[in-house]
Design a protein around this motif. Structure first.
Motif, PDB file in Angstrom:
ATOM      1  N   PRO A  49       0.799  -1.234   0.000  1.00 14.71           N
ATOM      2  CA  PRO A  49       0.000   0.000   0.000  1.00 14.71           C
ATOM      3  C   PRO A  49       0.827   1.277   0.000  1.00 14.71           C
ATOM      4  CG  PRO A  49      -0.867  -1.588   1.588  1.00 14.71           C
ATOM      5  CD  PRO A  49       0.455  -2.118   1.119  1.00 14.71           C
ATOM      6  N   ALA A  50       1.926   1.287   0.752  1.00 20.29           N
ATOM      7  CA  ALA A  50       2.750   2.495   0.829  1.00 20.29           C
ATOM      8  C   ALA A  50       3.339   2.835  -0.537  1.00 20.29           C
ATOM      9  CB  ALA A  50       3.863   2.317   1.852  1.00 20.29           C
ATOM     10  N   LEU A  51       3.837   1.817  -1.235  1.00 19.50           N
ATOM     11  CA  LEU A  51       4.408   2.033  -2.566  1.00 19.50           C
ATOM     12  C   LEU A  51       3.332   2.484  -3.546  1.00 19.50           C
ATOM     13  CD1 LEU A  51       6.816   1.844  -4.496  1.00 19.50           C
ATOM     14  CD2 LEU A  51       6.256  -0.578  -4.841  1.00 19.50           C
ATOM     15  N   SER A  52       2.175   1.856  -3.473  1.00 17.97           N
ATOM     16  CA  SER A  52       1.070   2.217  -4.357  1.00 17.97           C
ATOM     17  C   SER A  52       0.637   3.664  -4.138  1.00 17.97           C
ATOM     18  CB  SER A  52      -0.111   1.279  -4.125  1.00 17.97           C
ATOM     19  OG  SER A  52      -1.192   1.616  -4.963  1.00 17.97           O
ATOM     20  N   ARG A  53       0.547   4.084  -2.875  1.00 15.08           N
ATOM     21  CA  ARG A  53       0.147   5.465  -2.579  1.00 15.08           C
ATOM     22  C   ARG A  53       1.214   6.454  -3.023  1.00 15.08           C
ATOM     23  NH1 ARG A  53      -2.068   3.106   2.245  1.00 15.08           N
ATOM     24  NH2 ARG A  53      -0.128   3.565   3.356  1.00 15.08           N
ATOM     25  N   LEU A  54       2.480   6.090  -2.850  1.00 14.37           N
ATOM     26  CA  LEU A  54       3.578   6.971  -3.260  1.00 14.37           C
ATOM     27  C   LEU A  54       3.541   7.207  -4.767  1.00 14.37           C
ATOM     28  CD1 LEU A  54       6.183   8.496  -2.467  1.00 14.37           C
ATOM     29  CD2 LEU A  54       7.438   6.361  -2.889  1.00 14.37           C
ATOM     30  N   VAL A  55       3.379   6.135  -5.526  1.00 12.83           N
ATOM     31  CA  VAL A  55       3.306   6.261  -6.986  1.00 12.83           C
ATOM     32  C   VAL A  55       2.040   7.014  -7.385  1.00 12.83           C
ATOM     33  CG1 VAL A  55       3.102   4.994  -9.155  1.00 12.83           C
ATOM     34  CG2 VAL A  55       4.679   4.198  -7.392  1.00 12.83           C
TER      35      VAL A  55
END
Length: 217
Positions: free
Chosen positions: A45-51
């Motif tokens: 989730p963190a990577l998805s939100r960052l992108v």
């Protein structure tokens, strides 16, 4: 007619700058966009939100503003402090901007593939990477040809924005001749250059669409 022929030299030189920016941007933004799309749909989730935040930023602000920021403001950013020459600055801005648009196209294409394809690949013992490479991505490419075509044609026209960095692209070359000769003929000829480039791209993507249509049939 002689005057139009005399314009071909400087306008062709400007068109080469335009084509150079177009080709480099496409070569960088497509693989970067695909990587961003895969990160956008990742299980983290963190990577998805960052992108997602990156895509929102790049799509929500003007390309010209991004280009001016990279060229003028980036040298004053703490830690980074890098001053790029005019053409590399334009390349970075265009690649980062168009990667965000391509990322959303690729994400939609990947998510349009039926979930049963993943389950079938899992039954066959394929890893996630193998499933993507051998099954999902080939189907994605066939489905995203129309939106990729639109973005690519838009890229050709957006290259004219680099005039703000004083790069001698096709439009700037035409504008310089207009100011010198007090005639709009160079603009008409420049429009012809743009139309030819977009026409070639349209033919290429139409061929790809027909080819995939025959394959799917």
């Amino acid at each position: 007619m002689e005057y139009v022929i005399s314009l071909m030299g400087p306008l062709s030189a400007g068109a080469l700058v335009t084509l150079k920016l177009f080709v480099i941007t496409l070569a960088l933004s497509i693989p970067l966009g695909l990587s961003l799309a895969l990160m956008r749909i990742s299980r983290f989730p963190a990577l998805s939100r960052l992108v997602g935040g990156y895509i929102w930023l790049m799509r929500g602000t003007p390309l010209m503003l991004q280009m001016l920021f990279i060229y003028f403001a980036l040298p004053f950013v703490p830690v980074i402090g890098v001053r790029l020459p005019d053409f590399p600055a334009a390349v970075v801005a265009f690649a980062l901007n168009y990667a965000a648009y391509f990322a959303e196209i690729f994400r939609a294409g990947i998510q349009s593939v039926d979930r049963g394809q993943y389950e079938g690949a899992k039954v066959l013992g394929m890893s996630y990477g193998q499933t993507m490479r051998r099954i999902i991505l080939p189907q994605m490419w066939a489905r995203i040809i129309p939106p990729v075509s639109n973005e690519t044609i838009t890229l050709v026209k957006d290259t004219s924005l680099i005039y703000v960095l004083a790069l001698n692209d096709l439009l700037r070359a035409a504008r310089g001749i207009v100011q010198r000769d007090f005639t709009i003929t160079p603009f008409v000829v420049a429009a012809g250059f743009y139309l030819v480039m977009t026409l070639v791209l349209t033919w290429i993507f139409q061929y790809l669409e027909k080819r995939h249509a025959k394959y799917d049939a």
